[in-house]
Design an enzyme around this catalytic site. Sequence first.
Site, PDB file in Angstrom:
ATOM      1  N   ARG A 128      25.008 -10.703  11.131  1.00  0.00           N
ATOM      2  CA  ARG A 128      25.091  -9.451  10.377  1.00  0.00           C
ATOM      3  C   ARG A 128      23.705  -8.866  10.147  1.00  0.00           C
ATOM      4  O   ARG A 128      23.571  -7.660   9.989  1.00  0.00           O
ATOM      5  CB  ARG A 128      25.740  -9.695   9.005  1.00  0.00           C
ATOM      6  CG  ARG A 128      27.235  -9.939   9.044  1.00  0.00           C
ATOM      7  CD  ARG A 128      27.791  -9.972   7.634  1.00  0.00           C
ATOM      8  NE  ARG A 128      27.118  -8.972   6.817  1.00  0.00           N
ATOM      9  CZ  ARG A 128      26.604  -9.175   5.611  1.00  0.00           C
ATOM     10  NH1 ARG A 128      26.729 -10.335   5.034  1.00  0.00           N
ATOM     11  NH2 ARG A 128      26.006  -8.221   4.956  1.00  0.00           N
TER      12      ARG A 128
ATOM     13  N   LYS B 165      17.807  -3.476   8.663  1.00  0.00           N
ATOM     14  CA  LYS B 165      19.253  -3.344   8.440  1.00  0.00           C
ATOM     15  C   LYS B 165      19.538  -2.429   7.243  1.00  0.00           C
ATOM     16  O   LYS B 165      20.366  -1.517   7.336  1.00  0.00           O
ATOM     17  CB  LYS B 165      19.861  -4.734   8.172  1.00  0.00           C
ATOM     18  CG  LYS B 165      21.278  -4.693   7.621  1.00  0.00           C
ATOM     19  CD  LYS B 165      21.845  -6.070   7.390  1.00  0.00           C
ATOM     20  CE  LYS B 165      21.495  -6.716   6.076  1.00  0.00           C
ATOM     21  NZ  LYS B 165      22.275  -6.253   4.913  1.00  0.00           N
ATOM     22  N   ASN B 166      18.845  -2.691   6.130  1.00  0.00           N
ATOM     23  CA  ASN B 166      19.199  -1.981   4.896  1.00  0.00           C
ATOM     24  C   ASN B 166      18.666  -0.552   4.841  1.00  0.00           C
ATOM     25  O   ASN B 166      18.951   0.180   3.891  1.00  0.00           O
ATOM     26  CB  ASN B 166      18.747  -2.783   3.668  1.00  0.00           C
ATOM     27  CG  ASN B 166      19.612  -4.029   3.491  1.00  0.00           C
ATOM     28  OD1 ASN B 166      20.676  -4.147   4.121  1.00  0.00           O
ATOM     29  ND2 ASN B 166      19.170  -4.956   2.669  1.00  0.00           N
TER      30      ASN B 166
ATOM     31  N   CYS C 186      31.407 -10.599  -3.936  1.00  0.00           N
ATOM     32  CA  CYS C 186      31.111 -11.323  -2.704  1.00  0.00           C
ATOM     33  C   CYS C 186      30.387 -12.600  -3.088  1.00  0.00           C
ATOM     34  O   CYS C 186      30.221 -12.898  -4.258  1.00  0.00           O
ATOM     35  CB  CYS C 186      30.288 -10.471  -1.748  1.00  0.00           C
ATOM     36  SG  CYS C 186      28.609 -10.229  -2.307  1.00  0.00           S
TER      37      CYS C 186
ATOM     38  N   ARG D 113      28.862  -7.554  -8.068  1.00  0.00           N
ATOM     39  CA  ARG D 113      28.416  -6.339  -7.392  1.00  0.00           C
ATOM     40  C   ARG D 113      29.306  -5.117  -7.670  1.00  0.00           C
ATOM     41  O   ARG D 113      29.946  -4.578  -6.762  1.00  0.00           O
ATOM     42  CB  ARG D 113      28.255  -6.610  -5.894  1.00  0.00           C
ATOM     43  CG  ARG D 113      27.337  -7.791  -5.650  1.00  0.00           C
ATOM     44  CD  ARG D 113      27.057  -8.047  -4.220  1.00  0.00           C
ATOM     45  NE  ARG D 113      26.135  -7.071  -3.643  1.00  0.00           N
ATOM     46  CZ  ARG D 113      25.741  -7.103  -2.382  1.00  0.00           C
ATOM     47  NH1 ARG D 113      26.216  -8.031  -1.575  1.00  0.00           N
ATOM     48  NH2 ARG D 113      24.904  -6.205  -1.919  1.00  0.00           N
TER      49      ARG D 113
ATOM     50  N   ASP E  29      16.151 -10.768  -1.582  1.00  0.00           N
ATOM     51  CA  ASP E  29      16.546 -11.107  -0.210  1.00  0.00           C
ATOM     52  C   ASP E  29      15.602 -12.120   0.447  1.00  0.00           C
ATOM     53  O   ASP E  29      15.833 -12.527   1.587  1.00  0.00           O
ATOM     54  CB  ASP E  29      16.620  -9.833   0.653  1.00  0.00           C
ATOM     55  CG  ASP E  29      17.817  -8.965   0.283  1.00  0.00           C
ATOM     56  OD1 ASP E  29      18.721  -9.460  -0.420  1.00  0.00           O
ATOM     57  OD2 ASP E  29      17.843  -7.788   0.693  1.00  0.00           O
TER      58      ASP E  29
END
Length: 429
Positions: A397, A22-23, A115, A120, A305
């Site tokens: 997501r 994803k990243n 968030c 952030r 993560d």
Amino acid sequence: MDKLVISGGHPLHGTVPVSGAKNAALPILIATLVAPGEHRLANVPDLVDVSSMLSLLGRIGCPSLVGAVNRIDTSRVTFCEAPYDLVRKMRASVLALGPLLARCGEAHVSLPGGCAIGMRPIDQHLKGLEALGCTFELEGGYVHGTVDRLRGAHIRFDVATVTGTENVLMAAVLAEGETILENAAAEPEVEDLANFLRSMGAKIEGAGTSRIVIQGVTSLAPAEKPYSILPDRIEAGTYLVAGAITGGDVRCEGANAEDLAPVLSALEAAGCGVERGEGWVRAWRDGPIRAIDLETRPHPGFPTDMQAQFMALLSLAEGSSRVRENIFENRFMHAAELLRLGARIDIDGNLATVHGVEHLSGATVMATDLRASASLVLAGLAARGTTEVLRLYHLDRGYERLEEKLGAIGAQVQRASEGRPAAAPRAAG
Ligand code: EPU
């Protein structure tokens, strides 16, 4: 809204195919803006965040076609804006700033705001782009950037930031002269973005280290061959922990062992067996989970993560573990939900002390962010009885076909609507 219903206590055995990261996919998708034309990308994961990024490209005037190879046509840019309704759904939309400035000399991007995991801020993104000659105004919740001519600069980030490094890198490839980025993020996803930019003609050295040197070029063109996104190390790590926490044996096919080194070391320290080879990794557990101390760090340190997933694992360890979160100031939201499953965790600032318990028991829990959700699913897989994880959209997501992949290795999981009770959980495969 969907929920996941898990009947826990079944050891997971088998092979999981790892999806594209994803990243890496998110910056690479938006980086197509810096080279007008048709781009082809392979191994793009089918995730809600990826759809959001494609929607953003569509708004900008760049249509896409999703398939085994995704096609994106960036021949024309008609709108230099990342609007609030998209940024609020996915903060990685802020990655449009660098490419839009490089392509159009202008960008109007909604400020992402904080968030669930922290404040952030994007001050480092702006600092780097300003050094390249951009000027910014903040108005109405938007950052409005303009630049006449991007010029190379020597930039030292005050904090190593992944998307900040990526934003500046995507602009610097088209700047006049040399740009040096120091204290750059060294994450494999930054390196993958650099490799993609190089496939279009960019001149970049040192990506994957904290010092990146870029020689600006006047134009870039789409690569001839489809570019394949690197495998998702966090997805792979999550499935390895699924094997470990259930006392099973999981092999991740397509994973890059080198990118997973800190996660594999932590699994070994926690009493798991680990094997690695070219394009695969495997972890299993047949003894007790050992308590360990962990600290999150920028790559090649232990990734933030994976912190939540390890907290689930360590909640079943023999003894007490200490988990320190150094990257985000508010990334222990899963701890309170793990307590509902019977874990014993004390939080003191950025330090969590996890006192291992003999077993967890199923309950209804609420996901607060993507990796927190993953941690609750893992705990549910090991818990006695049934666990319901609400707010599944966080997982969608970032994890492609989660319940299908888990079902294929023996998990009893079922997606259901939050409003309705689920049928008896069964293996989804
Ligand atoms: N920071 C600043 N100023 C900035 C930018 C960052 O102070 O201008 C601080 C942040 O507040 C944080 C630290 O620097 O304390 C590192 O944050 P970073 O900017 O590296 O995070 P990010 O780029 O916003 C990416 C991933 C995250 C991952 C982090 C850290 C993407 C799209 N997101 O976020 O992924 O946790 O790097 O590795 O690449 C996830 O996938 O679940 C996720 C949250």
